[in-house]
Design an enzyme around this catalytic site. Structure first.
Site, PDB file in Angstrom:
ATOM      1  N   ARG A  42       0.865  -1.171   0.000  1.00  8.49           N
ATOM      2  CA  ARG A  42       0.000   0.000   0.000  1.00  8.49           C
ATOM      3  C   ARG A  42       0.910   1.232   0.000  1.00  8.49           C
ATOM      4  O   ARG A  42       1.793   1.355   0.855  1.00  8.49           O
ATOM      5  CB  ARG A  42      -0.847  -0.005   1.263  1.00  8.49           C
ATOM      6  CG  ARG A  42      -1.736   1.182   1.344  1.00  8.49           C
ATOM      7  CD  ARG A  42      -2.527   1.187   2.613  1.00  8.49           C
ATOM      8  NE  ARG A  42      -3.518   2.229   2.526  1.00  8.49           N
ATOM      9  CZ  ARG A  42      -4.442   2.448   3.432  1.00  8.49           C
ATOM     10  NH1 ARG A  42      -4.499   1.704   4.497  1.00  8.49           N
ATOM     11  NH2 ARG A  42      -5.316   3.421   3.280  1.00  8.49           N
TER      12      ARG A  42
ATOM     13  N   GLY B   9     -14.634   5.185   8.507  1.00  9.69           N
ATOM     14  CA  GLY B   9     -13.812   4.620   9.576  1.00  9.69           C
ATOM     15  C   GLY B   9     -13.269   5.791  10.374  1.00  9.69           C
ATOM     16  O   GLY B   9     -13.902   6.855  10.423  1.00  9.69           O
TER      17      GLY B   9
ATOM     18  N   ARG C  56     -10.152  14.538  12.261  1.00 11.77           N
ATOM     19  CA  ARG C  56      -9.964  15.519  11.181  1.00 11.77           C
ATOM     20  C   ARG C  56     -11.241  16.310  10.951  1.00 11.77           C
ATOM     21  O   ARG C  56     -12.343  15.771  11.051  1.00 11.77           O
ATOM     22  CB  ARG C  56      -9.569  14.803   9.880  1.00 11.77           C
ATOM     23  CG  ARG C  56      -8.165  14.268   9.914  1.00 11.77           C
ATOM     24  CD  ARG C  56      -7.871  13.426   8.684  1.00 11.77           C
ATOM     25  NE  ARG C  56      -7.468  12.091   9.071  1.00 11.77           N
ATOM     26  CZ  ARG C  56      -7.435  11.045   8.251  1.00 11.77           C
ATOM     27  NH1 ARG C  56      -7.770  11.183   6.992  1.00 11.77           N
ATOM     28  NH2 ARG C  56      -7.056   9.871   8.690  1.00 11.77           N
TER      29      ARG C  56
ATOM     30  N   ASP D 298     -13.155   8.117  19.068  1.00 12.05           N
ATOM     31  CA  ASP D 298     -13.709   6.802  18.767  1.00 12.05           C
ATOM     32  C   ASP D 298     -15.231   6.874  18.739  1.00 12.05           C
ATOM     33  O   ASP D 298     -15.869   7.299  19.699  1.00 12.05           O
ATOM     34  CB  ASP D 298     -13.249   5.779  19.809  1.00 12.05           C
ATOM     35  CG  ASP D 298     -13.543   4.359  19.354  1.00 12.05           C
ATOM     36  OD1 ASP D 298     -12.588   3.654  19.006  1.00 12.05           O
ATOM     37  OD2 ASP D 298     -14.736   3.973  19.327  1.00 12.05           O
TER      38      ASP D 298
ATOM     39  N   GLY E 227     -15.033   0.611   9.648  1.00 11.06           N
ATOM     40  CA  GLY E 227     -15.450   0.404  11.041  1.00 11.06           C
ATOM     41  C   GLY E 227     -16.838   0.921  11.378  1.00 11.06           C
ATOM     42  O   GLY E 227     -17.667   0.185  11.924  1.00 11.06           O
TER      43      GLY E 227
ATOM     44  N   GLU F 150      -8.982  -4.161   2.127  1.00  6.97           N
ATOM     45  CA  GLU F 150      -7.968  -3.486   1.323  1.00  6.97           C
ATOM     46  C   GLU F 150      -6.799  -4.422   1.011  1.00  6.97           C
ATOM     47  O   GLU F 150      -6.196  -4.337  -0.045  1.00  6.97           O
ATOM     48  CB  GLU F 150      -7.498  -2.220   2.043  1.00  6.97           C
ATOM     49  CG  GLU F 150      -8.565  -1.124   1.974  1.00  6.97           C
ATOM     50  CD  GLU F 150      -8.393   0.003   2.985  1.00  6.97           C
ATOM     51  OE1 GLU F 150      -8.615  -0.264   4.187  1.00  6.97           O
ATOM     52  OE2 GLU F 150      -8.035   1.106   2.578  1.00  6.97           O
TER      53      GLU F 150
HETATM   54  P1  ADP Z   1      -9.291   3.058  10.393  1.00  7.07           P
HETATM   55  O1  ADP Z   1      -8.956   1.815   9.598  1.00  7.07           O
HETATM   56  O2  ADP Z   1      -9.516   4.271   9.568  1.00  7.07           O
HETATM   57  O3  ADP Z   1      -8.432   3.290  11.590  1.00  7.07           O
HETATM   58  P2  ADP Z   1     -11.727   1.614  11.055  1.00  7.07           P
HETATM   59  O4  ADP Z   1     -12.281   1.338   9.726  1.00  7.07           O
HETATM   60  O5  ADP Z   1     -11.164   0.482  11.832  1.00  7.07           O
HETATM   61  O6  ADP Z   1     -10.735   2.817  11.018  1.00  7.07           O
HETATM   62  O7  ADP Z   1     -12.902   2.293  11.921  1.00  7.07           O
HETATM   63  C1  ADP Z   1     -12.693   2.737  13.219  1.00  7.07           C
HETATM   64  C2  ADP Z   1     -13.978   3.373  13.714  1.00  7.07           C
HETATM   65  O8  ADP Z   1     -15.036   2.408  13.660  1.00  7.07           O
HETATM   66  C3  ADP Z   1     -13.884   3.850  15.144  1.00  7.07           C
HETATM   67  O9  ADP Z   1     -14.423   5.150  15.262  1.00  7.07           O
HETATM   68  C4  ADP Z   1     -14.750   2.853  15.881  1.00  7.07           C
HETATM   69  O10 ADP Z   1     -15.368   3.418  17.010  1.00  7.07           O
HETATM   70  C5  ADP Z   1     -15.782   2.505  14.854  1.00  7.07           C
HETATM   71  N1  ADP Z   1     -16.434   1.225  15.166  1.00  7.07           N
HETATM   72  C6  ADP Z   1     -15.870   0.005  15.264  1.00  7.07           C
HETATM   73  N2  ADP Z   1     -16.788  -0.908  15.649  1.00  7.07           N
HETATM   74  C7  ADP Z   1     -17.957  -0.253  15.813  1.00  7.07           C
HETATM   75  C8  ADP Z   1     -19.290  -0.614  16.197  1.00  7.07           C
HETATM   76  N3  ADP Z   1     -19.596  -1.860  16.502  1.00  7.07           N
HETATM   77  N4  ADP Z   1     -20.222   0.364  16.224  1.00  7.07           N
HETATM   78  C9  ADP Z   1     -19.928   1.632  15.929  1.00  7.07           C
HETATM   79  N5  ADP Z   1     -18.693   2.041  15.553  1.00  7.07           N
HETATM   80  C10 ADP Z   1     -17.730   1.128  15.497  1.00  7.07           C
END
Ligand code: ADP
Length: 396
Positions: free
Chosen positions: A91, A210, A241, A283, A331, A382
């Site tokens: 990547r 995410g 951000r 989060d 996420g 990805e």
């Molecule tokens: P990145 O890869 O950009 O770090 P992710 O795709 O892993 O991010 O997403 C992270 C986000 O997803 C966080 O804000 C987390 O709180 C949220 N998240 C993960 N699981 C859940 C869930 N079950 N319900 C709501 N939000 C969630």
């Protein structure tokens, strides 16, 4: 012929890997090196045959981590000789205007990725460290770069040029690039399979929500419009951000508070978004838990978030001239039924109606049967997309 393809995501202190058998898309082993560079050694965790293991290894560099990984794969009989790995896909954050597709990395390409570090100083150099490490550990194996930006190289000029003096584009390459390309492309291809139509015949809006978040409008299988810009701060509100702002907000705060450009960038990148507004957490799960207790700032933070997603979907549907499918991923997109419902509330005029029961189950299709615009939840992958791209490049 069976190919073992390694997909790599290399960060400043981490290196994630997944090894696939292609074209079967079978994942054999995945894992992660963390704390690269620390005095206490590198933490290594891996999942092989469904079993997760962690240990600390000696070493401080990406090279040492990768050398250990290859030894580990041999020891565990995942490979019996080095040439079983026929390609390593990396990547790479920024491909600028030079890389319109994924690319084999030889001297010229490496030089170009290094030059593009100006546009992605936190990412391209560490992505190169991963490439260097694998070149040393697996000499003779094809190294392929898969860019976050290249899927968006199909944006028309009307989308990628900013209405500022053109000299900034000509001389400094200031333009919209867009990011998360691998994810948008992957979920769009998956959605086409679910919808049973060729991707080229669909108008899709993919929402990657995410920690970082972006939306993409796809027509003829190509990115036509996307929310991230010159950098990944642009577009939606994210974990830390800001997303899009009136540019004067930035210059005014800088002047008023006497902040340098670097300090201001730090605020917009790391202290804004959900964290900035909620003053609680970046989060999503924390903010939603607090909103459920009616903490006003958390409620507002989430309202800003979902409103931006909805506005963007509406605007992109207008730009594409309609939409066959809206896809949620990453996420938040994959897990939060609440966000999907709030973001789509009011989009019934586009033919998108959410079925609450299906939505609560995170079903593949969460819109009602009579919806003319389908709403889908597609987990992003990805790493698999990187492996697919790598396979395609080395097969050429
Ligand atoms: P990145 O890869 O950009 O770090 P992710 O795709 O892993 O991010 O997403 C992270 C986000 O997803 C966080 O804000 C987390 O709180 C949220 N998240 C993960 N699981 C859940 C869930 N079950 N319900 C709501 N939000 C969630």
């Amino acid at each position: 012929m069976q190919n073992k393809i390694m997909a790599i995501n290399s960060g400043s202190s981490s290196l994630k890997f997944q090894l696939f058998v292609m074209p079967e898309e079978e994942l054999i082993v995945k894992g992660l090196f963390e704390r690269i560079g620390s005095k206490e050694g590198i933490e290594f965790s891996n999942t092989l045959n469904g079993e997760k293991k962690s240990l600390t290894i000696d070493g401080k560099t990406h090279e040492e981590a990768v050398a250990f990984l290859i030894e580990f794969l041999m020891k565990e009989n995942v490979i019996t000789s080095l040439d079983e790995i026929t390609g390593v896909g990396h990547r790479v954050a920024h491909g600028g205007e030079f890389f319109k597709t994924s690319s084999l990395v030889e001297e010229k390409e490496e030089e170009m990725i290094r030059e593009l570090s100006k546009l992605a100083p936190l990412h391209n150099p560490v992505n190169l460290a991963g490439i260097e490490a694998f070149k040393q550990a697996l000499p003779g194996c094809s190294q392929v770069a898969v860019f976050d930006t290249s899927f968006h190289q199909t944006l028309p000029k009307s989308q990628y040029l900013y209405p500022i003096p053109m000299s900034y584009y000509r001389e400094d390459k200031i333009r919209k690039y867009g990011f998360h390309g691998t994810s948008h492309q992957f979920v769009a291809e998956e959605a086409a399979t679910v919808l049973g139509k060729p991707l080229e015949e669909l108008k899709l809006i993919t929402c990657h929500l995410g920690n970082g978040a972006s939306i993409c409008g796809i027509k003829n299988g190509q990115s036509q419009i996307t929310s991230m810009g010159f950098t990944p701060i642009a577009g939606l509100m994210m974990g830390t951000r800001s997303g899009d702002l009136d540019p004067s907000v930035v210059t005014f705060i800088q002047e008023e508070k006497g902040l340098s450009a670097t300090e201001m960038a730090q605020i917009l990148n790391n202290q804004s978004g959900l964290l900035g507004v909620s003053e609680l957490s970046n989060d999503f799960r924390d903010v939603i838990a607090s909103a459920e207790e009616n903490v006003e700032q958390s409620v507002v933070a989430l309202d800003i978030f979902t409103s931006k997603v909805k506005q963007t979907i509406g605007a992109y549907a207008a730009e594409l001239g309609g939409v066959d499918g809206i896809i949620f991923t990453a996420g938040i997109g994959e897990n939060s039924a609440w966000v999907r419902e709030k973001s789509c509330a009011g989009l019934e005029f586009l033919g998108a109606k959410i079925d609450s029961e299906l939505n609560d189950k995170n079903a593949e299709i969460i819109s009602t049967n009579d919806s003319t615009t389908k709403v889908l939840v597609i987990p992003t992958n990805e790493e698999l997309m990187i492996a697919k791209e790598t396979m395609a490049i080395i097969s050429k």
